[in-house]
Motif scaffolding. Structure first.
Motif, PDB file in Angstrom:
ATOM      1  N   ASN A   1     -68.768-111.897  11.448  1.00 15.94           N
ATOM      2  CA  ASN A   1     -69.379-113.222  11.548  1.00 15.94           C
ATOM      3  C   ASN A   1     -70.299-113.319  12.754  1.00 15.94           C
ATOM      4  O   ASN A   1     -71.389-113.900  12.674  1.00 15.94           O
TER       5      ASN A   1
ATOM      6  N   TYR B   1     -57.936-115.560   7.361  1.00 13.16           N
ATOM      7  CA  TYR B   1     -57.211-115.688   8.620  1.00 13.16           C
ATOM      8  C   TYR B   1     -55.786-116.185   8.370  1.00 13.16           C
ATOM      9  O   TYR B   1     -54.814-115.658   8.943  1.00 13.16           O
TER      10      TYR B   1
ATOM     11  N   HIS C   1     -63.356-109.838  10.217  1.00 14.14           N
ATOM     12  CA  HIS C   1     -63.997-111.118   9.921  1.00 14.14           C
ATOM     13  C   HIS C   1     -64.676-111.696  11.169  1.00 14.14           C
ATOM     14  O   HIS C   1     -65.789-112.220  11.104  1.00 14.14           O
ATOM     15  N   THR C   2     -64.010-111.587  12.299  1.00 13.73           N
ATOM     16  CA  THR C   2     -64.544-112.160  13.536  1.00 13.73           C
ATOM     17  C   THR C   2     -65.843-111.483  13.947  1.00 13.73           C
ATOM     18  O   THR C   2     -66.873-112.139  14.170  1.00 13.73           O
TER      19      THR C   2
END
Length: 565
Positions: A421, A383, A417-418
């Motif tokens: 996850n 990030y 990534h968000t």
């Protein structure tokens, strides 16, 4: 008059009670954490200070500290294996969630690669033994012993819930975890200095002149107060290049071991509902079983294409033809396609879970808690790099094709990534297969119906083929009818398996690229020109190792998602 025990029934022992030895449980954990923090800070100080010429801390000091820590760790592990676990009732419980087979298998694989790296390092330092300190040759030998002993220890004891020598075990586990983190930091510093040396050599940048770098790009390669040790033979250069390429495996080994040691530390003195733990523990893992094959095949295609792109990128960036621009366009284009597909697939998995009828698993599970924390924490590194890149591209100049690709890559990296996850965390909190709640009223016309007359069943037009039929004439208890047991949600399970395998293969190729030297952060001069080399190098060298670890940890989590689907 004494009562005779009823035949066929076993006496259920009473639930274990926490004795006086566990009254100071929080204090024992606090003591071990304080020990780990102090040792880790000392190691961090020496490792970071040993990377610079202006600091009077030499690489021999770092090697001496790491060697001492590994020797103490080996001694404690031997005490644990030969003394602690042999005490009566030392391990009354075993956590079935801790140390899954794929995690232990990965640990063994990375451990073998680390042993090969130690052989290369021993050969490298032995090439100029006359001008080196003996500790530099002793260090890889001790590390090889440490890796062998620790790997065996984690393979046989990862699931232990130890109930003797509690404070000593907690301190020993935390000290072992700290040793692995110190080895990880030393490897990351070596890798970062090596990359900085390669960049400065290629671009004539003088900003890295303060680092302890020599013509043999190893910060441990210079003699104190003298000329650098020569590495002009072919065998020496092979050893030198070999162990640098094996550093990613050493880094992952240390992180895998650290996660398993933390779970063991959490399980010290833990009381479980049964001697074998609780929850779902898959007996076997069979990849590509009960899938649509679309996810694995697409993932394999992207994996092979990614390897080709990585090789082309390395050749063009390191070549003399000035083809860096073309290499960066190819690299960013592949990553944009891969990240975009991963984002869409992760979203699809989350949508499928909206139709999943499995109950949520709310049991206390240190392994799952650690997995979630590591996924969220490690993602912060990528990030940070992405947001720094976004600011540099939007505010800086010029605005060209490479800048647009860089911006799209950074935005998709954040989105991927968000959503990945979210998908993994929701998957880990789902109950095992077969945990669907029972309903009295079926949602489909012919599921769960009971018929007294089997001939009437075929007169219903909306009934699908019967997957399983239990009739009154079958063996077993006699009942007044037949019950249709049709499988529900099978397509959802197969879709989730496809999604998990696709994401797994994509994460592997996205781990290989940065782990083995792909650094578009420096080849692309947008961020370097905007922030300056020193600041941008510090950002990348601190955050990128977390991003690399995220990919490999996501792989292990996705394997568990595959089993639980």
């Amino acid at each position: 008059m004494s009562e005779e025990p009823t035949p066929g029934l076993k006496e259920i022992p009473p639930a274990p009670q926490a004795g006086p030895r566990e009254v100071w449980k929080k204090g024992g954990r606090l003591l071990s954490v304080l020990l780990a923090v102090n040792v880790l800070l000392l190691a961090c100080t020496l490792i970071s200070g040993g990377a610079f010429n202006k600091v009077a801390v030499y690489d021999t000091d770092v090697f001496a500290l790491l060697t001492t820590m590994m020797l103490l760790t080996v001694l404690w592990i031997l005490f644990y294996l030969l003394r602690t676990v042999r005490c009566p009732d030392a391990v009354p419980y075993r956590d079935t969630h801790a140390g899954p087979i794929w995690l232990r298998g990965g640990l063994v694989l990375f451990g073998i690669c680390t042993l090969v790296m130690d052989v290369f390092k021993t050969g490298y330092y032995s090439s100029f033994f006359e001008c080196q300190s003996a500790i530099k040759i002793l260090h890889p030998l001790i590390q090889a012993v440490f890796v062998i002993v620790q790997t065996y220890f984690l393979w046989v004891s990862a699931k232990d819930c130890i109930h003797v020598h509690l404070d000593l075990t907690r301190c020993g586990l935390m000290f072992t975890l700290t040793t692995n983190l110190a080895i990880w930091m030393a490897a990351v510093v070596d890798e970062s200095v090596h990359q900085a040396h390669s960049y400065s050599s290629a671009h004539g940048n003088s900003n890295t002149s303060h680092a302890r770098l020599t013509p043999d790009p190893e910060r441990a390669g210079s003699a104190v107060g003298g000329d650098p040790c020569p590495c002009d033979t072919t065998i020496c250069q092979i050893f030198q290049q070999g162990y640098f390429y094996l550093y990613p495996f050493n880094i992952e080994y240390s992180l895998f071991a650290s996660t398993m040691l933390y779970v063991m530390w959490k399980n010290v003195g833990r009381l479980l509902a049964s001697p074998h733990g609780h929850g779902h523990s898959p007996s076997q893992v069979s990849l590509f079983r009960e899938t649509f094959f679309a996810g694995p095949m697409l993932g394999l295609v992207l994996f092979v294409v990614g390897l080709a792109v990585f090789i082309i990128y390395e050749v063009q960036v390191s070549g003399e033809g000035g083809r860096t621009q073309q290499a960066l366009v190819t690299y960013y284009s592949f990553n944009i396609v891969c990240l975009g597909l991963m984002t869409l697939v992760s979203l699809s998995g989350s949508v499928i879970y909206r139709f999943d009828r499995r109950v949520m698993d709310h049991h206390k599970n240190p392994t799952r808690t650690l997995d979630v924390a590591l996924l969220m924490g490690a993602a912060l590194g990528q990030y940070a790099i992405s947001y720094y890149s976004i600011v540099a591209v939007v505010v800086g100049t010029p605005r060209d094709l490479l800048g647009a690709l860089n911006l799209a890559h950074a935005l998709l990296m954040i989105a991927q990534h968000t959503f990945q996850n979210v998908f993994i965390i929701e998957s880990l909190h789902r109950g095992p297969p077969g945990a669907e709640p029972q309903e009295t009223l079926p949602k489909e016309p012919c599921q769960g119906l009971t018929f007294a007359n089997l001939d009437a069943l075929h007169s219903l037009p909306a009934c699908p083929p019967i997957p399983r039929l239990v009739s009154p004439s079958s063996d077993g208890p006699q009942e007044a009818g037949a019950i249709i047991l049709a499988p529900r949600g099978h397509w959802r399970s197969r879709c989730l398996k496809d999604i998990s395998l696709f994401l797994l293969l994509c994460n592997v190729i996205l781990w290989i690229m940065p782990a083995f030297g792909a650094r578009p952060h420096f080849s692309n001069t947008v961020e370097v020109d905007f922030y300056g080399y020193s600041l941008w190098a510090a950002i990348v060298n601190i955050c990128l190792p977390f991003g690399i670890f995220y990919r490999m940890h996501a792989v292990s989590s996705l394997l568990e998602v595959y089993v639980l689907s």
